[in-house]
Design a protein around this motif. Structure first.
Motif, PDB file in Angstrom:
ATOM      1  N   ILE A  63      39.742  39.899  28.808  1.00  0.00           N
ATOM      2  CA  ILE A  63      39.178  38.471  28.772  1.00  0.00           C
ATOM      3  C   ILE A  63      38.029  38.548  29.841  1.00  0.00           C
ATOM      4  CG2 ILE A  63      40.140  36.156  29.763  1.00  0.00           C
ATOM      5  CD1 ILE A  63      42.931  37.261  28.586  1.00  0.00           C
ATOM      6  N   THR A  64      36.972  37.960  29.341  1.00  0.00           N
ATOM      7  CA  THR A  64      35.900  37.822  30.241  1.00  0.00           C
ATOM      8  C   THR A  64      35.248  36.676  30.425  1.00  0.00           C
ATOM      9  OG1 THR A  64      34.492  37.841  28.252  1.00  0.00           O
ATOM     10  CG2 THR A  64      35.085  40.098  29.192  1.00  0.00           C
ATOM     11  N   MET A  65      36.025  35.476  29.777  1.00  0.00           N
ATOM     12  CA  MET A  65      35.550  34.098  30.065  1.00  0.00           C
ATOM     13  C   MET A  65      36.763  33.242  29.936  1.00  0.00           C
ATOM     14  SD  MET A  65      32.221  32.518  28.703  1.00  0.00           S
ATOM     15  CE  MET A  65      31.518  30.758  29.151  1.00  0.00           C
ATOM     16  N   VAL A  66      37.039  32.125  31.022  1.00  0.00           N
ATOM     17  CA  VAL A  66      38.121  31.324  30.676  1.00  0.00           C
ATOM     18  C   VAL A  66      37.491  29.785  30.855  1.00  0.00           C
ATOM     19  CG1 VAL A  66      40.181  30.492  31.958  1.00  0.00           C
ATOM     20  CG2 VAL A  66      39.680  32.957  31.632  1.00  0.00           C
ATOM     21  N   GLU A 101      38.461  37.953  40.627  1.00  0.00           N
ATOM     22  CA  GLU A 101      37.008  38.032  40.496  1.00  0.00           C
ATOM     23  C   GLU A 101      36.701  38.742  39.118  1.00  0.00           C
ATOM     24  OE1 GLU A 101      34.599  37.524  42.945  1.00  0.00           O
ATOM     25  OE2 GLU A 101      36.028  36.388  43.666  1.00  0.00           O
ATOM     26  N   GLY A 102      35.501  38.602  38.737  1.00  0.00           N
ATOM     27  CA  GLY A 102      34.975  39.548  37.301  1.00  0.00           C
ATOM     28  C   GLY A 102      35.301  38.644  35.840  1.00  0.00           C
ATOM     29  N   VAL A 103      35.732  37.356  36.170  1.00  0.00           N
ATOM     30  CA  VAL A 103      35.883  36.967  34.976  1.00  0.00           C
ATOM     31  C   VAL A 103      35.237  35.416  35.227  1.00  0.00           C
ATOM     32  CG1 VAL A 103      37.416  35.739  33.559  1.00  0.00           C
ATOM     33  CG2 VAL A 103      38.278  37.841  34.436  1.00  0.00           C
ATOM     34  N   GLN A 104      34.345  35.122  34.254  1.00  0.00           N
ATOM     35  CA  GLN A 104      33.632  33.851  34.084  1.00  0.00           C
ATOM     36  C   GLN A 104      34.515  32.880  33.898  1.00  0.00           C
ATOM     37  OE1 GLN A 104      30.056  33.725  31.490  1.00  0.00           O
ATOM     38  NE2 GLN A 104      29.385  31.710  32.265  1.00  0.00           N
TER      39      GLN A 104
END
Lengths: 440, 440
Positions: free
Chosen positions: B39-42, B56-59
């Protein structure tokens, strides 16, 4: 599109069920699969029986190798059973580039690693939903449906014959031998029931589930296998009084340092759903870290229930046979390069709780002797049920049954305790020891 | 291989569960899927909450459309719920060529036909295991595991809130309103519980299962929906005395001329496994012509059980996103060109058996009047339970409860009978009518 052509090796109970269901539901299955699936060739040593089963329009041969050699055949369904010729034929079919569907748990539990490696190398699929719990789609559930989970344990009633026998013993208060004869008469047990009643069949299936659950190779030789032949009606009755039912369970657990893999009669709390699975039905409970407890129930054997699983595999292969092998679900759920070397633990390392029944002399001090031995080995007692001497029918007042439930204990420690207790002069008969699982 | 990149729309209970499970079991899931899923973006309107959930680390963005517009995102997970913005976003994600995973039963039950057609046209997948029965892989079982079968009926406890309430009402003999408050306090029921207790949520799920079972379009508007708000403690008690339990079931049956689709409180024989599913648990029984009866049990809601289903879909898509659409399982189990126009029958055409409770004057001739009406309409009686007048607490001796179980009857005929019975001067209160299913 050209139909997918299927060749059957062996057309007994499951083979004819597969043929019949595929024919009866042809329209509906084609509407789902997007392509017609047809059995066009059948091999059986009994050519007459095979011809009677499939009628006109299907090629019948007595040589399985003729099916494998037929370039028109896309999928070979192996329904011969056993480790012998079935193994050779499955490997030859793979070598010929055929996809394989099999219901043969014995073969996969023992030679699965070799077979899956051959299929992987050749880029074909070996599908085996029918090998475990018949019509219940438990392989698919474990391999795909619960793929997000770290599987913690799997426990199943995966042999219908023994569940039928245990259900009858409990219902009617009958002894094992009596019910076995009844089961044979009704067709629930085979003439030679050894594989079922000794737990071997259940261990084959538990072995396959263990591999899929934890991504380990199939290791039937490491399974602990204990059947139901020594189970007495008295233990079933006492278990009931304590709020438990006795089921033959195939169990595989992930624990510190390895995997447990075992089949044995097991006390299960009567309120659990699986304790209420009666007759020849099967059920598998799977515990995953995210999903919690799930249960899958249905017919574990029989012509059309097993055919239901065979055909589900045929449809899966029909969908995926033109896909890249990377698009497919790996045979043992995990990518072949990613299998784990987590060891299967020896039974002496297994930790579980126990039901013990001791036939003892009805004298003062016996309970103190017995509990002293348990305490000495650090085994903690959950409950004690001492029958009044006169409640034990027909034995006079000199003997009584002492039932003990323990908390979790290492099996090796319990073996030591059993040896010490058995040696007491006040213990008058072999001690009954049945393992107990809360399954919560 | 590059990780599969996932964008979450909405990070409430299920979203954070999905994030946490995917992170915790990352190694194991990658070993299965053959590729890392991240999961890279929420997107969430509450950006603070989202940031706290993913670290951290997720847009994190507050605009769902930014996720859909991101060319790096392979799969969009819609966890917003409802028909409004969720529908627009799912259609936009499809139009942008994203695969979609959704837990949104309301959306699919009402707009599924439009959504699946858009996905089909675009060549993307819309996966929805989490939309029905939470962590239980029932969509996969129905769509793939039982694909050989002509499905005859599906009946499920598919709403945990109402099953919790019914279990508590039975266990403790309490009234609906009391238990509802308790359920709200414990978090098993929402502040506005209407969708659950009125059966709407169960009907959404039954609608989806109906489409998959029979290859018909989703038709929520044709579903009969009756909740549990009018259920009395007395009926639960009487049902128990007659050997039944009352469960809110979502039922869909294939019958002559069409499909039944209905949600209502239902008497089920107490010995059936599904009758013993207690608390907030879910279970679905599926009857197929080849496999017979199968049952699937587990947690139907909650953060990680639902996440288990969402992630199973993510893995399926990860496997199949590079495959030809023909290699994939069709959204509604049947090829889109092969859907059936089998009509969903109006409730008046449904045939089932009934439990009736009449509060009547304790006078001679009442039973004759009532049974005369039933006989006149050809309704056959299975059992009658007439309470002794003095057994009805607090009502004096002038009234009594008359309980009738009928054999199978057309609902329309039963409605006529109810109207006639209700008009009798000796019938003193609204008649309780609860449908009954043997599920065998």
């Amino acid at each position: 599109m050209k139909p997918i052509q299927v060749g059957l090796l062996g057309i007994g109970t499951v083979g004819s069920g597969t043929f019949n269901v595929l024919k009866r539901n042809q329209e509906e299955i084609t509407r789902r699969a997007g392509r017609s699936i047809q059995i066009t060739m059948v091999a059986d040593l009994d050519v007459e029986r095979a011809r009677a089963a499939v009628g006109e329009g299907v090629q019948v041969v007595n040589d399985a190798r003729a099916v494998i050699a037929n370039p028109e055949i896309d999928i070979v369904v192996e329904l011969i059973g056993g480790y012998g010729i079935a193994k050779a034929l499955v490997l030859e079919a793979i070598a010929a580039g055929k996809h394989v569907v099999t219901a043969n748990k014995a073969l996969l539990a023992v030679h699965g690693t070799e077979i899956f490696a051959a299929a992987q190398a050749k880029g074909v699929m070996v599908a085996f939903e029918a090998a475990v719990a018949g019509g219940i789609p438990i392989i698919k559930a474990l391999r795909e449906g619960l793929t997000a989970n770290r599987i913690q344990w799997v426990a199943g009633i995966i042999n219908g014959t023994t569940n039928f026998i245990l259900s009858e013993m409990r219902d009617k208060g009958l002894d094992f031998e009596v019910v076995l004869k009844e089961a044979q008469r009704l067709g629930y047990a085979e003439a030679d029931p050894t594989f079922d009643i000794e737990g071997v069949d259940a261990a084959h299936k538990a072995t396959i589930m263990s591999a899929i659950a934890y991504g380990i190779p199939v290791q039937f030789d490491k399974a602990y296998v204990e059947g139901i032949t020594k189970l007495g009606a008295a233990d079933i009755k006492y278990a009931e009084q304590l709020g438990y039912r006795i089921k033959l369970l195939g169990i595989t657990k992930r624990v510190e340092g390895g995997v447990e893999l075992r089949v044995h009669p097991t006390l299960v709390p009567a309120k659990r759903l699986i304790a209420n699975v009666e007759g020849a039905m099967n059920a598998v409970v799977v515990q995953g870290d995210a999903v919690g407890t799930t249960l899958y129930y249905g017919k574990g054997a029989g012509s059309e229930p097993t055919a239901s699983a065979v055909i589900a595999d045929l449809v899966d292969i029909t969908r995926l046979h033109t896909a890249d092998p990377l698009n497919r679900v790996p045979h043992l759920a995990f990518q072949p390069s990613e299998l784990s070397d987590l060891p299967v633990l020896p039974m002496s390392e297994v930790v579980t709780s126990y039901y013990l029944r001791l036939r003892v002399a009805d004298k003062a001090g016996v309970l103190a002797q017995v509990t002293g031995i348990l305490a000495g080995l650090g085994i903690s007692i959950d409950a004690v049920l001492q029958r009044e001497a006169d409640e034990v029918a027909g034995e006079g007042a000199a003997q009584t049954d002492l039932i003990i439930l323990t908390h979790d204990t290492r099996e090796g420690t319990m073996n030591d305790a059993l040896a010490q207790m058995q040696a007491l002069p006040t213990v008058l008969a072999p001690i009954a020891r049945i393992r107990k699982e809360e399954l919560a």
